[in-house]
Design a protein around this motif. Structure first.
Motif, PDB file in Angstrom:
ATOM      1  N   ALA A  18      72.026  58.168  -4.252  1.00 45.69           N
ATOM      2  CA  ALA A  18      71.712  59.474  -3.658  1.00 45.69           C
ATOM      3  C   ALA A  18      72.870  59.979  -2.802  1.00 45.69           C
ATOM      4  O   ALA A  18      73.557  59.207  -2.128  1.00 45.69           O
ATOM      5  CB  ALA A  18      70.451  59.372  -2.817  1.00 45.69           C
ATOM      6  N   THR A  19      73.066  61.288  -2.825  1.00 45.89           N
ATOM      7  CA  THR A  19      74.069  61.950  -1.983  1.00 45.89           C
ATOM      8  C   THR A  19      73.389  63.095  -1.248  1.00 45.89           C
ATOM      9  O   THR A  19      73.495  64.260  -1.641  1.00 45.89           O
ATOM     10  CB  THR A  19      75.245  62.468  -2.819  1.00 45.89           C
ATOM     11  N   SER A  24      68.178  62.021   3.819  1.00 47.23           N
ATOM     12  CA  SER A  24      66.974  61.786   3.025  1.00 47.23           C
ATOM     13  C   SER A  24      66.290  60.537   3.524  1.00 47.23           C
ATOM     14  O   SER A  24      66.925  59.637   4.089  1.00 47.23           O
ATOM     15  CB  SER A  24      67.310  61.622   1.540  1.00 47.23           C
ATOM     16  N   LEU A  25      64.979  60.486   3.348  1.00 42.05           N
ATOM     17  CA  LEU A  25      64.244  59.280   3.665  1.00 42.05           C
ATOM     18  C   LEU A  25      63.307  58.932   2.524  1.00 42.05           C
ATOM     19  O   LEU A  25      62.816  59.809   1.816  1.00 42.05           O
ATOM     20  CB  LEU A  25      63.502  59.394   4.988  1.00 42.05           C
ATOM     21  N   TRP A  26      63.120  57.641   2.337  1.00 39.14           N
ATOM     22  CA  TRP A  26      62.237  57.110   1.298  1.00 39.14           C
ATOM     23  C   TRP A  26      61.136  56.316   1.985  1.00 39.14           C
ATOM     24  O   TRP A  26      61.414  55.452   2.835  1.00 39.14           O
ATOM     25  CB  TRP A  26      63.004  56.197   0.339  1.00 39.14           C
ATOM     26  N   LYS A  36      68.996  57.769   4.725  1.00 41.36           N
ATOM     27  CA  LYS A  36      70.386  57.824   4.294  1.00 41.36           C
ATOM     28  C   LYS A  36      70.955  59.197   4.612  1.00 41.36           C
ATOM     29  O   LYS A  36      70.354  60.224   4.281  1.00 41.36           O
ATOM     30  CB  LYS A  36      70.525  57.545   2.799  1.00 41.36           C
ATOM     31  N   GLY A  37      72.115  59.223   5.267  1.00 45.30           N
ATOM     32  CA  GLY A  37      72.746  60.472   5.645  1.00 45.30           C
ATOM     33  C   GLY A  37      73.789  60.935   4.652  1.00 45.30           C
ATOM     34  O   GLY A  37      74.149  60.222   3.702  1.00 45.30           O
ATOM     35  N   SER A  38      74.304  62.130   4.897  1.00 44.63           N
ATOM     36  CA  SER A  38      75.257  62.749   3.982  1.00 44.63           C
ATOM     37  C   SER A  38      76.571  61.985   3.898  1.00 44.63           C
ATOM     38  O   SER A  38      77.281  62.073   2.891  1.00 44.63           O
ATOM     39  CB  SER A  38      75.529  64.192   4.422  1.00 44.63           C
ATOM     40  N   ASP A  39      76.906  61.217   4.950  1.00 41.91           N
ATOM     41  CA  ASP A  39      78.123  60.403   4.920  1.00 41.91           C
ATOM     42  C   ASP A  39      77.874  59.002   4.383  1.00 41.91           C
ATOM     43  O   ASP A  39      78.792  58.183   4.338  1.00 41.91           O
ATOM     44  CB  ASP A  39      78.726  60.311   6.325  1.00 41.91           C
ATOM     45  N   GLY A  40      76.623  58.706   4.022  1.00 38.88           N
ATOM     46  CA  GLY A  40      76.303  57.426   3.412  1.00 38.88           C
ATOM     47  C   GLY A  40      75.700  56.391   4.345  1.00 38.88           C
ATOM     48  O   GLY A  40      75.323  55.307   3.893  1.00 38.88           O
ATOM     49  N   VAL A 276      61.920  62.266   0.824  1.00 39.57           N
ATOM     50  CA  VAL A 276      61.826  63.510   1.593  1.00 39.57           C
ATOM     51  C   VAL A 276      63.224  63.873   2.054  1.00 39.57           C
ATOM     52  O   VAL A 276      63.967  63.007   2.562  1.00 39.57           O
ATOM     53  CB  VAL A 276      60.888  63.340   2.802  1.00 39.57           C
ATOM     54  N   ASP A 277      63.606  65.123   1.881  1.00 39.43           N
ATOM     55  CA  ASP A 277      64.952  65.579   2.276  1.00 39.43           C
ATOM     56  C   ASP A 277      64.871  66.479   3.497  1.00 39.43           C
ATOM     57  O   ASP A 277      63.975  67.304   3.630  1.00 39.43           O
ATOM     58  CB  ASP A 277      65.605  66.355   1.124  1.00 39.43           C
ATOM     59  N   ARG A 278      65.858  66.333   4.364  1.00 33.66           N
ATOM     60  CA  ARG A 278      65.960  67.179   5.544  1.00 33.66           C
ATOM     61  C   ARG A 278      67.404  67.635   5.743  1.00 33.66           C
ATOM     62  O   ARG A 278      68.329  66.963   5.367  1.00 33.66           O
ATOM     63  CB  ARG A 278      65.508  66.430   6.801  1.00 33.66           C
TER      64      ARG A 278
END
Length: 278
Positions: A18-19, A24-26, A36-40, A276-278
């Motif tokens: 995922a990127t 995002s959270l699972w 997981k954040g946009s920088d990984g 879920v994405d934020r």
């Protein structure tokens, strides 16, 4: 104790691939999450893949991943010392394979160090343990983590976490119930998405005698609605309702129970494995 995933390794691979644009959270079921954040940067919170202690506690949902299949993690956070929040077979292999740091309050660390002996049973170093307490703030990659109080009389030292990212602010309350602590958190932070434990009450075998005992571990419908309002949540995500036989609940009932409050402004109901994405 070997862990067998009902779903193979698709969930760890999905997280790794995922990127997120923000974060995002699972949902892992019970009270577990991966962020997981946009920088990984990748955080695990209360991951638990055990099956409980049948017939006292019986897991009602799949085991979504094998900890040995996790290859990317920067931190594992624990909210309190109960088995479904601190569990060596679920969490120590993640520390072993990734070098992640385990952040937890003192009584949770005591379970890992003394009771379950993670450093002896797995290739985990003592310097991977980091004690936290209310009022602490620390950075993990792109996330800023604030340690806040929790109101959970069943735990000896529970905490909650407010996790800030440039895209949104996330709250994980562990198994907290309503209390003055939550109102103070709601005043201090603008929380976009908050996780609160929810469940029914029931007759569960006592841990020692195995005789049926009336058990209430989680907030009911009215309590979780009051807690979400005190926290001034933009969005409430209920958890734990899916986990234990005899204590499960219907999260859709919360639409009616939250309707008369100013908060939460919305309700997000997810099932194990959902993103879920934020």
């Amino acid at each position: 104790m070997a862990i067998h995933s009902d779903w193979g390794d698709w969930l760890p691979r999905a997280v790794e691939d995922a990127t997120p644009e923000g974060f995002s959270l699972w949902y892992l079921g019970c009270n577990g999450f991966i962020l997981k954040g946009s920088d990984g940067t990748t955080l695990f919170i209360d991951p638990y893949v055990g099956t409980g202690d049948p017939p006292r506690t019986v897991r009602m949902i799949p085991v979504p991943f094998d900890p040995d299949d996790v290859t990317e993690a920067d931190a594992v956070l624990a909210t309190h010392e109960h088995t479904d929040h601190v569990h060596g077979p679920s969490q120590a292999p993640i520390l072993e394979s990734t070098g992640a740091t385990f952040y937890a309050p003192d009584d949770s660390l005591a379970v890992a160090r003394d009771d379950e002996k993670w450093t002896e049973e797995w290739d985990v170093s003592p310097d991977q343990f980091e004690a936290v307490e209310e009022g602490d703030t620390f950075e993990v990659g792109e996330f800023t983590v604030h340690v806040e109080p929790a109101h959970d009389d069943d735990a000896t030292h529970p905490v909650s976490y407010v996790i800030e990212h440039e895209s949104a602010t996330f709250f994980h309350g562990g198994d907290t119930k309503p209390g003055d602590e939550l109102a103070a958190i709601g005043e201090e932070y603008d929380i976009d998405l908050g996780v609160l434990a929810f469940g029914s009450d029931g007759w569960i075998p006592d841990k020692e005698t195995r005789e049926p005992k009336y058990t209430k571990w989680y907030s009911d419908e009215n309590e979780i609605a009051a807690a979400a309002d005190a926290l001034q949540l933009d969005c409430l995500l209920p958890t734990h309702w899916d986990m234990w036989k005899g204590l499960t609940a219907d999260p859709t009932a919360l639409y009616d129970h939250t309707r008369s409050y100013d908060y939460p402004e919305s309700l997000e109901i997810v099932e194990i494995g959902d993103r879920v994405d934020r």
